[in-house]
Write a protein that holds these residues in place. Structure first.
Motif, PDB file in Angstrom:
ATOM      1  N   TYR A 135       0.831  -1.204   0.000  1.00 19.64           N
ATOM      2  CA  TYR A 135       0.000   0.000   0.000  1.00 19.64           C
ATOM      3  C   TYR A 135       0.872   1.263   0.000  1.00 19.64           C
ATOM      4  O   TYR A 135       0.612   2.215  -0.740  1.00 19.64           O
ATOM      5  CB  TYR A 135      -0.902  -0.037   1.230  1.00 19.64           C
ATOM      6  CG  TYR A 135      -1.700   1.219   1.489  1.00 19.64           C
ATOM      7  CD1 TYR A 135      -2.795   1.547   0.697  1.00 19.64           C
ATOM      8  CD2 TYR A 135      -1.362   2.066   2.549  1.00 19.64           C
ATOM      9  CE1 TYR A 135      -3.535   2.691   0.943  1.00 19.64           C
ATOM     10  CE2 TYR A 135      -2.106   3.210   2.803  1.00 19.64           C
ATOM     11  CZ  TYR A 135      -3.180   3.520   1.995  1.00 19.64           C
ATOM     12  OH  TYR A 135      -3.909   4.650   2.240  1.00 19.64           O
ATOM     13  N   THR A 136       1.911   1.272   0.810  1.00 15.81           N
ATOM     14  CA  THR A 136       2.808   2.421   0.876  1.00 15.81           C
ATOM     15  C   THR A 136       3.511   2.646  -0.457  1.00 15.81           C
ATOM     16  O   THR A 136       3.612   3.779  -0.942  1.00 15.81           O
ATOM     17  CB  THR A 136       3.855   2.217   1.989  1.00 15.81           C
ATOM     18  OG1 THR A 136       3.185   2.082   3.250  1.00 15.81           O
ATOM     19  CG2 THR A 136       4.818   3.382   2.071  1.00 15.81           C
ATOM     20  N   MET A 137       3.993   1.576  -1.085  1.00 14.92           N
ATOM     21  CA  MET A 137       4.700   1.717  -2.367  1.00 14.92           C
ATOM     22  C   MET A 137       3.761   2.181  -3.474  1.00 14.92           C
ATOM     23  O   MET A 137       4.130   3.014  -4.309  1.00 14.92           O
ATOM     24  CB  MET A 137       5.360   0.387  -2.747  1.00 14.92           C
ATOM     25  CG  MET A 137       6.556   0.028  -1.894  1.00 14.92           C
ATOM     26  SD  MET A 137       7.452  -1.410  -2.519  1.00 14.92           S
ATOM     27  CE  MET A 137       6.259  -2.710  -2.230  1.00 14.92           C
ATOM     28  N   VAL A 138       2.533   1.647  -3.491  1.00 14.87           N
ATOM     29  CA  VAL A 138       1.558   2.051  -4.497  1.00 14.87           C
ATOM     30  C   VAL A 138       1.248   3.539  -4.367  1.00 14.87           C
ATOM     31  O   VAL A 138       1.217   4.280  -5.360  1.00 14.87           O
ATOM     32  CB  VAL A 138       0.271   1.205  -4.373  1.00 14.87           C
ATOM     33  CG1 VAL A 138      -0.867   1.820  -5.179  1.00 14.87           C
ATOM     34  CG2 VAL A 138       0.520  -0.226  -4.845  1.00 14.87           C
ATOM     35  N   ASN A 139       1.031   3.997  -3.152  1.00 16.56           N
ATOM     36  CA  ASN A 139       0.720   5.411  -2.940  1.00 16.56           C
ATOM     37  C   ASN A 139       1.888   6.308  -3.299  1.00 16.56           C
ATOM     38  O   ASN A 139       1.707   7.390  -3.880  1.00 16.56           O
ATOM     39  CB  ASN A 139       0.310   5.639  -1.483  1.00 16.56           C
ATOM     40  CG  ASN A 139      -1.089   5.127  -1.196  1.00 16.56           C
ATOM     41  OD1 ASN A 139      -1.797   4.686  -2.097  1.00 16.56           O
ATOM     42  ND2 ASN A 139      -1.489   5.177   0.055  1.00 16.56           N
ATOM     43  N   LEU A 140       3.100   5.876  -2.962  1.00 12.89           N
ATOM     44  CA  LEU A 140       4.282   6.663  -3.306  1.00 12.89           C
ATOM     45  C   LEU A 140       4.421   6.808  -4.812  1.00 12.89           C
ATOM     46  O   LEU A 140       4.665   7.906  -5.331  1.00 12.89           O
ATOM     47  CB  LEU A 140       5.528   5.991  -2.720  1.00 12.89           C
ATOM     48  CG  LEU A 140       6.871   6.660  -3.022  1.00 12.89           C
ATOM     49  CD1 LEU A 140       6.933   8.043  -2.398  1.00 12.89           C
ATOM     50  CD2 LEU A 140       8.010   5.794  -2.504  1.00 12.89           C
ATOM     51  N   ALA A 141       4.242   5.703  -5.522  1.00 12.57           N
ATOM     52  CA  ALA A 141       4.337   5.751  -6.985  1.00 12.57           C
ATOM     53  C   ALA A 141       3.230   6.619  -7.577  1.00 12.57           C
ATOM     54  O   ALA A 141       3.466   7.389  -8.521  1.00 12.57           O
ATOM     55  CB  ALA A 141       4.262   4.338  -7.557  1.00 12.57           C
ATOM     56  N   ALA A 142       2.030   6.536  -7.021  1.00 18.20           N
ATOM     57  CA  ALA A 142       0.897   7.277  -7.571  1.00 18.20           C
ATOM     58  C   ALA A 142       1.057   8.774  -7.371  1.00 18.20           C
ATOM     59  O   ALA A 142       0.823   9.564  -8.300  1.00 18.20           O
ATOM     60  CB  ALA A 142      -0.399   6.791  -6.925  1.00 18.20           C
ATOM     61  N   VAL A 143       1.448   9.204  -6.173  1.00 16.75           N
ATOM     62  CA  VAL A 143       1.570  10.640  -5.932  1.00 16.75           C
ATOM     63  C   VAL A 143       2.722  11.220  -6.745  1.00 16.75           C
ATOM     64  O   VAL A 143       2.637  12.351  -7.261  1.00 16.75           O
ATOM     65  CB  VAL A 143       1.740  10.936  -4.429  1.00 16.75           C
ATOM     66  CG1 VAL A 143       3.104  10.528  -3.912  1.00 16.75           C
ATOM     67  CG2 VAL A 143       1.486  12.412  -4.146  1.00 16.75           C
ATOM     68  N   THR A 144       3.807  10.442  -6.918  1.00 19.79           N
ATOM     69  CA  THR A 144       4.923  10.906  -7.750  1.00 19.79           C
ATOM     70  C   THR A 144       4.498  11.026  -9.200  1.00 19.79           C
ATOM     71  O   THR A 144       4.823  12.008  -9.885  1.00 19.79           O
ATOM     72  CB  THR A 144       6.117   9.951  -7.624  1.00 19.79           C
ATOM     73  OG1 THR A 144       6.505   9.843  -6.249  1.00 19.79           O
ATOM     74  CG2 THR A 144       7.303  10.450  -8.440  1.00 19.79           C
ATOM     75  N   ALA A 145       3.752  10.039  -9.696  1.00 14.81           N
ATOM     76  CA  ALA A 145       3.261  10.090 -11.076  1.00 14.81           C
ATOM     77  C   ALA A 145       2.340  11.283 -11.283  1.00 14.81           C
ATOM     78  O   ALA A 145       2.402  11.969 -12.315  1.00 14.81           O
ATOM     79  CB  ALA A 145       2.534   8.791 -11.419  1.00 14.81           C
ATOM     80  N   GLY A 146       1.481  11.565 -10.290  1.00  8.33           N
ATOM     81  CA  GLY A 146       0.587  12.714 -10.397  1.00  8.33           C
ATOM     82  C   GLY A 146       1.350  14.023 -10.475  1.00  8.33           C
ATOM     83  O   GLY A 146       1.019  14.914 -11.267  1.00  8.33           O
ATOM     84  N   GLN A 147       2.392  14.155  -9.671  1.00  7.98           N
ATOM     85  CA  GLN A 147       3.186  15.372  -9.686  1.00  7.98           C
ATOM     86  C   GLN A 147       3.980  15.505 -10.989  1.00  7.98           C
ATOM     87  O   GLN A 147       4.085  16.605 -11.542  1.00  7.98           O
ATOM     88  CB  GLN A 147       4.132  15.394  -8.485  1.00  7.98           C
ATOM     89  CG  GLN A 147       3.420  15.581  -7.157  1.00  7.98           C
ATOM     90  CD  GLN A 147       4.353  15.508  -5.974  1.00  7.98           C
ATOM     91  OE1 GLN A 147       5.401  14.859  -6.018  1.00  7.98           O
ATOM     92  NE2 GLN A 147       3.984  16.153  -4.887  1.00  7.98           N
ATOM     93  N   MET A 148       4.523  14.410 -11.471  1.00 10.97           N
ATOM     94  CA  MET A 148       5.329  14.482 -12.684  1.00 10.97           C
ATOM     95  C   MET A 148       4.481  14.683 -13.930  1.00 10.97           C
ATOM     96  O   MET A 148       4.970  15.160 -14.949  1.00 10.97           O
ATOM     97  CB  MET A 148       6.165  13.211 -12.837  1.00 10.97           C
ATOM     98  CG  MET A 148       7.288  13.074 -11.823  1.00 10.97           C
ATOM     99  SD  MET A 148       8.413  14.491 -11.808  1.00 10.97           S
ATOM    100  CE  MET A 148       9.011  14.482 -13.506  1.00 10.97           C
ATOM    101  N   ALA A 149       3.192  14.334 -13.854  1.00 11.78           N
ATOM    102  CA  ALA A 149       2.321  14.484 -15.022  1.00 11.78           C
ATOM    103  C   ALA A 149       2.225  15.927 -15.481  1.00 11.78           C
ATOM    104  O   ALA A 149       1.993  16.206 -16.666  1.00 11.78           O
ATOM    105  CB  ALA A 149       0.925  13.938 -14.708  1.00 11.78           C
ATOM    106  N   ILE A 150       2.445  16.858 -14.563  1.00 12.12           N
ATOM    107  CA  ILE A 150       2.324  18.266 -14.916  1.00 12.12           C
ATOM    108  C   ILE A 150       3.389  18.694 -15.918  1.00 12.12           C
ATOM    109  O   ILE A 150       3.232  19.685 -16.633  1.00 12.12           O
ATOM    110  CB  ILE A 150       2.398  19.139 -13.642  1.00 12.12           C
ATOM    111  CG1 ILE A 150       1.868  20.539 -13.921  1.00 12.12           C
ATOM    112  CG2 ILE A 150       3.809  19.208 -13.104  1.00 12.12           C
ATOM    113  CD1 ILE A 150       1.794  21.417 -12.692  1.00 12.12           C
ATOM    114  N   SER A 151       4.485  17.936 -16.009  1.00 17.60           N
ATOM    115  CA  SER A 151       5.561  18.281 -16.939  1.00 17.60           C
ATOM    116  C   SER A 151       5.216  17.914 -18.382  1.00 17.60           C
ATOM    117  O   SER A 151       5.972  18.258 -19.302  1.00 17.60           O
ATOM    118  CB  SER A 151       6.858  17.571 -16.528  1.00 17.60           C
ATOM    119  OG  SER A 151       6.715  16.161 -16.655  1.00 17.60           O
ATOM    120  N   LEU A 152       4.090  17.236 -18.600  1.00 18.15           N
ATOM    121  CA  LEU A 152       3.729  16.762 -19.934  1.00 18.15           C
ATOM    122  C   LEU A 152       2.887  17.757 -20.732  1.00 18.15           C
ATOM    123  O   LEU A 152       2.539  17.478 -21.877  1.00 18.15           O
ATOM    124  CB  LEU A 152       2.974  15.430 -19.822  1.00 18.15           C
ATOM    125  CG  LEU A 152       3.717  14.296 -19.122  1.00 18.15           C
ATOM    126  CD1 LEU A 152       2.832  13.064 -19.022  1.00 18.15           C
ATOM    127  CD2 LEU A 152       5.011  13.967 -19.860  1.00 18.15           C
TER     128      LEU A 152
END
Length: 428
Positions: A135-152
């Motif tokens: 659960y911790t790893m999934v959330n970490l990956a998801a929040v990072t992906a959400g933040q990085m999506a803004i660069s697209l």
């Protein structure tokens, strides 16, 4: 191993969608607001609004679930979070953004608690640690992906608001279609400062100050990065690298804190954070790589302090009370999260410019070090044999009282039982 996670796959997917939308929305607002000319103080109010809503969500969501049930409440939370994001796109005004940010914080807290409640209900003592880790790893990956999506894409338009709203709406689908039985009532927590203080003064003061520093950075990091001239990709990295660095650093830091006085480890980590703070304040770096390197050190330190503090407090807690202690500390952290963005935004606007963000964290970390040194002088360390286990937290901003229940150790679960522990926390 795979069979252990099949019953919770839908819940993990729902949580990932929540964190993706939350990460994207949390970054697009300060970037867009800065482009619109909003002051740093006004943008700091967004962080305060989120923290107020999040704390209220942790307090009142259990009552709403008790009245109408888990699935209906989860649907309402996702719907209102999506509406809040769309209103932010339609009404690009601070008077509209602050209350809608508070609504989003409330809904995010409630939805996260419901997902964690389901996971907690499905977890057995033998699988709890594995489920919490995934659960911790999934959330970490998801929040990072959400933040990085803004660069697209372009942060000045409607697109990223729409994407965040769509993902919030999609987050309700996995739980709505889940065939899992409705779990036990949500964990509720009442703040009992005298009891927390008697348990561990260091934990109370330190978790408040960490709330101040971490929430200041979470709310205003993108504003700082934008105003020193970093491009959109660098801004996304400036917000994401610290979270990843903090998660990675918790492994060696947790190893050390399990073998020596956790207060000494806390001071060492705070000194590393203070060194990064002072580098930002005194050097005022403008180079992209220097800023990313410094913020990596900063993140490794600030996102490692909360789990040290919780572990230290639980070392002093009587058997069977660790969930109450962790839930109470989360509320104190939330109070610090309300204060931090206000103070940092004020310093960035009227006194120090962008560096005011790190002036605020300098004050927080210096105060934490001073008080912890005082307590080391006044109180002996906990014996190694009396210590509990250090637990990694992927994103403190997303922690709820249900996180504490899910993260409880096997010994705690066997001592008290999950359902009894979650009932006792209400009476704490």
């Amino acid at each position: 191993m795979v069979r252990q996670f099949l019953p919770v796959t839908a819940l993990l997917l729902g949580s990932a969608l929540l964190l993706f939308a939350g990460g994207l929305n949390g970054l697009i607002l300060p970037v867009r607001g800065s482009a619109e000319g909003f002051s740093a103080y006004a943008l700091g109010l967004l962080g305060t609004g989120w923290a107020v809503g999040y704390v209220l969500g942790c307090v009142f969501a259990p009552r709403l679930v008790g009245a109408v049930g888990h699935i209906r409440t989860f649907g309402v939370m996702c719907a209102f979070a999506a509406v809040a994001v769309l209103l932010q796109a339609l009404l690009v005004e601070m008077w509209a953004w602050i209350p809608t940010r508070a609504i989003a914080g409330f809904c995010f807290a409630g939805a996260a608690m419901i997902v964690e409640s389901w996971l907690n209900d499905r977890a057995q003592p033998s699988t709890r640690g594995k489920i919490f880790g995934v659960y911790t790893m999934v959330n970490l990956a998801a929040v990072t992906a959400g933040q990085m999506a803004i660069s697209l894409g372009d942060a000045s338009g409607f697109v990223f608001f729409a994407i965040a709203a769509i993902v919030y709406a999609l987050a309700l689908v996995p739980t709505a279609l889940s065939t899992q039985a409705t779990p036990a009532p949500l964990t509720s927590v009442k703040l009992n400062l005298p009891a927390l203080w008697r348990n561990s003064p260091v934990a109370v003061v330190a978790v408040f100050l960490v709330g101040v520093s971490n929430a200041s950075f979470g709310a205003l990091a993108a504003v700082y990065a934008d105003r020193i001239g970093l491009n959109l990709t660098a801004i996304a990295l400036f917000a994401s690298i610290p979270v990843l660095a903090g998660a990675a650093a918790q492994i060696p830091i947790g190893f050390a804190s399990d073998r020596m006085d956790r207060r000494v480890v806390l001071i060492a980590v705070a000194l590393a954070a203070l060194a990064a703070d002072l580098a930002f304040v005194l050097l005022a770096p403008e180079d992209r790589m220097v800023n990313l390197a410094l913020v990596g050190l900063f993140g490794a330190a600030i996102f490692s302090m909360y789990p040290i503090i919780v572990a230290h407090a639980n070392d002093h807690a009587p058997p069977g009370t660790s969930i109450q202690v962790s839930g109470g500390l989360l509320m104190v952290f939330g109070l610090g999260s309300i204060v931090g963005p206000l103070a940092a935004g004020f310093l960035m606007t009227d006194y120090f410019g962008p560096r005011g963000l790190f002036v605020a964290t300098v004050i927080s970390h210096a105060a934490l070090i001073a008080f912890t040194l005082y307590r080391i002088y006044r109180s002996p360390a906990v014996a190694s044999s009396a210590k509990g286990n250090f637990r990694i937290f992927g994103s403190t901003r997303a922690a709820t009282p249900e996180t504490a229940a899910l993260a409880e150790g096997d010994d705690e679960a066997e001592f008290l039982g999950a359902a009894q522990a979650r009932a006792d926390i209400v009476r704490a």
